[in-house]
Design a protein around this motif. Structure first.
Motif, PDB file in Angstrom:
ATOM      1  N   UNK A   1      52.755  52.927 -49.439  1.00 25.66           N
ATOM      2  CA  UNK A   1      52.209  54.074 -50.171  1.00 25.66           C
ATOM      3  C   UNK A   1      53.314  54.830 -50.909  1.00 25.66           C
ATOM      4  N   UNK A   2      54.448  55.023 -50.247  1.00 23.80           N
ATOM      5  CA  UNK A   2      55.577  55.714 -50.879  1.00 23.80           C
ATOM      6  C   UNK A   2      56.119  54.893 -52.050  1.00 23.80           C
ATOM      7  N   UNK A   3      56.203  53.581 -51.872  1.00 22.37           N
ATOM      8  CA  UNK A   3      56.665  52.720 -52.952  1.00 22.37           C
ATOM      9  C   UNK A   3      55.729  52.847 -54.157  1.00 22.37           C
ATOM     10  N   UNK A   4      54.426  52.782 -53.898  1.00 25.41           N
ATOM     11  CA  UNK A   4      53.453  52.872 -54.988  1.00 25.41           C
ATOM     12  C   UNK A   4      53.637  54.164 -55.775  1.00 25.41           C
ATOM     13  N   UNK A   5      53.725  55.277 -55.070  1.00 27.38           N
ATOM     14  CA  UNK A   5      53.899  56.565 -55.753  1.00 27.38           C
ATOM     15  C   UNK A   5      55.167  56.563 -56.615  1.00 27.38           C
ATOM     16  N   UNK A   6      56.238  56.041 -56.074  1.00 28.42           N
ATOM     17  CA  UNK A   6      57.490  56.001 -56.817  1.00 28.42           C
ATOM     18  C   UNK A   6      57.404  55.042 -58.005  1.00 28.42           C
ATOM     19  N   UNK A   7      56.804  53.874 -57.791  1.00 30.40           N
ATOM     20  CA  UNK A   7      56.695  52.883 -58.862  1.00 30.40           C
ATOM     21  C   UNK A   7      55.853  53.407 -60.021  1.00 30.40           C
ATOM     22  N   UNK A   8      54.770  54.105 -59.695  1.00 27.14           N
ATOM     23  CA  UNK A   8      53.924  54.668 -60.749  1.00 27.14           C
ATOM     24  C   UNK A   8      54.731  55.643 -61.608  1.00 27.14           C
ATOM     25  N   UNK A   9      55.597  56.414 -60.977  1.00 23.18           N
ATOM     26  CA  UNK A   9      56.390  57.387 -61.739  1.00 23.18           C
ATOM     27  C   UNK A   9      57.382  56.709 -62.677  1.00 23.18           C
ATOM     28  N   UNK A  10      57.727  55.467 -62.404  1.00 25.81           N
ATOM     29  CA  UNK A  10      58.642  54.715 -63.269  1.00 25.81           C
ATOM     30  C   UNK A  10      57.905  54.223 -64.514  1.00 25.81           C
ATOM     31  N   UNK A  11      56.644  53.808 -64.326  1.00 19.44           N
ATOM     32  CA  UNK A  11      55.834  53.407 -65.464  1.00 19.44           C
ATOM     33  C   UNK A  11      55.949  51.961 -65.891  1.00 19.44           C
ATOM     34  N   UNK A  12      56.500  51.097 -65.074  1.00 18.61           N
ATOM     35  CA  UNK A  12      56.610  49.668 -65.375  1.00 18.61           C
ATOM     36  C   UNK A  12      55.513  48.941 -64.600  1.00 18.61           C
ATOM     37  N   UNK A  13      54.445  48.526 -65.308  1.00 20.42           N
ATOM     38  CA  UNK A  13      53.283  47.949 -64.635  1.00 20.42           C
ATOM     39  C   UNK A  13      53.609  46.770 -63.712  1.00 20.42           C
ATOM     40  N   UNK A  14      54.378  45.768 -64.154  1.00 25.40           N
ATOM     41  CA  UNK A  14      54.668  44.667 -63.235  1.00 25.40           C
ATOM     42  C   UNK A  14      55.364  45.130 -61.947  1.00 25.40           C
ATOM     43  N   UNK A  15      56.201  46.135 -62.044  1.00 23.62           N
ATOM     44  CA  UNK A  15      56.874  46.654 -60.849  1.00 23.62           C
ATOM     45  C   UNK A  15      55.865  47.298 -59.902  1.00 23.62           C
ATOM     46  N   UNK A  16      54.880  47.989 -60.474  1.00 22.88           N
ATOM     47  CA  UNK A  16      53.831  48.603 -59.658  1.00 22.88           C
ATOM     48  C   UNK A  16      53.052  47.536 -58.890  1.00 22.88           C
ATOM     49  N   UNK A  17      52.908  46.345 -59.476  1.00 17.22           N
ATOM     50  CA  UNK A  17      52.164  45.260 -58.828  1.00 17.22           C
ATOM     51  C   UNK A  17      52.776  44.859 -57.478  1.00 17.22           C
ATOM     52  N   UNK A  18      54.054  45.123 -57.272  1.00 15.98           N
ATOM     53  CA  UNK A  18      54.649  44.839 -55.966  1.00 15.98           C
ATOM     54  C   UNK A  18      53.944  45.615 -54.857  1.00 15.98           C
ATOM     55  N   UNK A  19      53.436  46.800 -55.180  1.00 20.26           N
ATOM     56  CA  UNK A  19      52.688  47.578 -54.187  1.00 20.26           C
ATOM     57  C   UNK A  19      51.430  46.822 -53.777  1.00 20.26           C
ATOM     58  N   UNK A  20      50.783  46.171 -54.736  1.00 16.85           N
ATOM     59  CA  UNK A  20      49.618  45.351 -54.417  1.00 16.85           C
ATOM     60  C   UNK A  20      49.970  44.199 -53.497  1.00 16.85           C
ATOM     61  N   UNK A  21      51.117  43.574 -53.748  1.00 13.58           N
ATOM     62  CA  UNK A  21      51.582  42.501 -52.856  1.00 13.58           C
ATOM     63  C   UNK A  21      51.826  43.032 -51.446  1.00 13.58           C
ATOM     64  N   UNK A  22      52.488  44.179 -51.369  1.00 10.88           N
ATOM     65  CA  UNK A  22      52.755  44.763 -50.050  1.00 10.88           C
ATOM     66  C   UNK A  22      51.462  45.074 -49.317  1.00 10.88           C
TER      67      UNK A  22
END
Length: 97
Positions: A18-39
Protein backbone atom coordinates in the motif's frame (compact mmCIF):
# COMPACT_ATOMS: atom_id res chain seq x y z
CA UNK A 1 7.62 -19.32 9.63
CA UNK A 2 4.83 -20.71 11.72
CA UNK A 3 1.18 -19.86 11.00
CA UNK A 4 1.08 -16.85 13.34
CA UNK A 5 4.31 -15.42 11.95
CA UNK A 6 2.89 -15.77 8.44
CA UNK A 7 -0.22 -13.81 9.44
CA UNK A 8 1.98 -11.00 10.71
CA UNK A 9 4.06 -11.16 7.54
CA UNK A 10 0.94 -10.95 5.37
CA UNK A 11 -0.22 -7.87 7.23
CA UNK A 12 3.17 -6.20 6.92
CA UNK A 13 3.43 -7.17 3.25
CA UNK A 14 0.07 -5.48 2.57
CA UNK A 15 1.15 -2.36 4.44
CA UNK A 16 4.33 -2.24 2.37
CA UNK A 17 2.47 -2.74 -0.92
CA UNK A 18 0.00 0.00 0.00
CA UNK A 19 2.83 2.41 0.85
CA UNK A 20 4.61 1.56 -2.39
CA UNK A 21 1.44 2.20 -4.39
CA UNK A 22 0.92 5.61 -2.80
CA UNK A 23 4.52 6.57 -3.48
CA UNK A 24 4.52 5.21 -7.04
CA UNK A 25 1.36 7.13 -7.91
CA UNK A 26 3.04 10.35 -6.79
CA UNK A 27 5.87 9.67 -9.24
CA UNK A 28 3.46 9.36 -12.16
CA UNK A 29 5.16 6.58 -14.14
CA UNK A 30 2.39 4.10 -15.01
CA UNK A 31 4.59 1.02 -15.59
CA UNK A 32 6.25 1.60 -12.22
CA UNK A 33 2.83 1.76 -10.56
CA UNK A 34 2.08 -1.68 -12.06
CA UNK A 35 4.63 -3.18 -9.66
CA UNK A 36 2.06 -2.54 -6.92
CA UNK A 37 -0.35 -4.78 -8.82
CA UNK A 38 2.30 -7.50 -8.95
CA UNK A 39 2.90 -7.17 -5.22
CA UNK A 40 -0.80 -7.35 -4.45
CA UNK A 41 -1.28 -10.43 -6.64
CA UNK A 42 1.66 -12.07 -4.86
CA UNK A 43 0.05 -11.24 -1.53
CA UNK A 44 -3.25 -12.72 -2.74
CA UNK A 45 -1.44 -15.93 -3.73
CA UNK A 46 0.34 -16.02 -0.37
CA UNK A 47 -2.95 -15.59 1.50
CA UNK A 48 -4.47 -18.48 -0.45
CA UNK A 49 -1.42 -20.66 0.20
CA UNK A 50 -1.52 -19.81 3.90
CA UNK A 51 -5.23 -20.66 4.02
CA UNK A 52 -4.34 -24.04 2.51
CA UNK A 53 -1.62 -24.66 5.09
CA UNK A 54 1.31 -23.88 2.79
CA UNK A 55 4.24 -21.87 4.13
CA UNK A 56 4.43 -19.33 1.32
CA UNK A 57 7.78 -18.06 2.63
CA UNK A 58 9.29 -21.32 1.39
CA UNK A 59 7.82 -21.05 -2.11
CA UNK A 60 10.72 -19.96 -4.26
CA UNK A 61 13.22 -21.27 -6.75
CA UNK A 62 15.84 -21.76 -4.02
CA UNK A 63 13.67 -24.19 -2.04
CA UNK A 64 11.99 -25.81 -5.02
CA UNK A 65 8.49 -25.27 -3.63
CA UNK A 66 6.01 -23.65 -6.00
CA UNK A 67 3.53 -20.99 -4.95
CA UNK A 68 0.15 -22.22 -6.21
CA UNK A 69 -1.42 -19.85 -8.74
CA UNK A 70 -4.83 -20.08 -10.31
CA UNK A 71 -4.52 -19.68 -14.12
CA UNK A 72 -6.43 -16.39 -13.94
CA UNK A 73 -3.70 -15.09 -11.63
CA UNK A 74 -1.06 -15.97 -14.22
CA UNK A 75 -2.98 -13.99 -16.84
CA UNK A 76 -3.20 -10.96 -14.54
CA UNK A 77 0.51 -11.16 -13.71
CA UNK A 78 1.33 -11.35 -17.41
CA UNK A 79 -0.76 -8.24 -18.07
CA UNK A 80 1.29 -6.37 -15.48
CA UNK A 81 4.59 -7.72 -16.80
CA UNK A 82 3.63 -6.83 -20.37
CA UNK A 83 2.92 -3.25 -19.32
CA UNK A 84 6.13 -2.95 -17.32
CA UNK A 85 8.44 -4.72 -19.75
CA UNK A 86 6.79 -3.76 -23.07
CA UNK A 87 5.29 -6.99 -24.29
CA UNK A 88 7.51 -9.65 -22.74
CA UNK A 89 5.41 -12.56 -21.46
CA UNK A 90 7.44 -14.50 -18.96
CA UNK A 91 4.93 -16.50 -16.91
CA UNK A 92 3.01 -19.54 -18.12
CA UNK A 93 -0.02 -20.98 -16.38
CA UNK A 94 0.56 -24.45 -15.00
CA UNK A 95 -1.27 -27.05 -17.05
CA UNK A 96 -4.11 -28.82 -15.22
CA UNK A 97 -3.35 -32.46 -14.50
Amino acid sequence: MDANERLVALSRMQETADAFYRSAVSIGNHPFIEFAGLMNEYITACRAAHRDGIDFTQCNVHNGQTLPLHPVMSDYINEKLECIFSGSKVLRARQAS
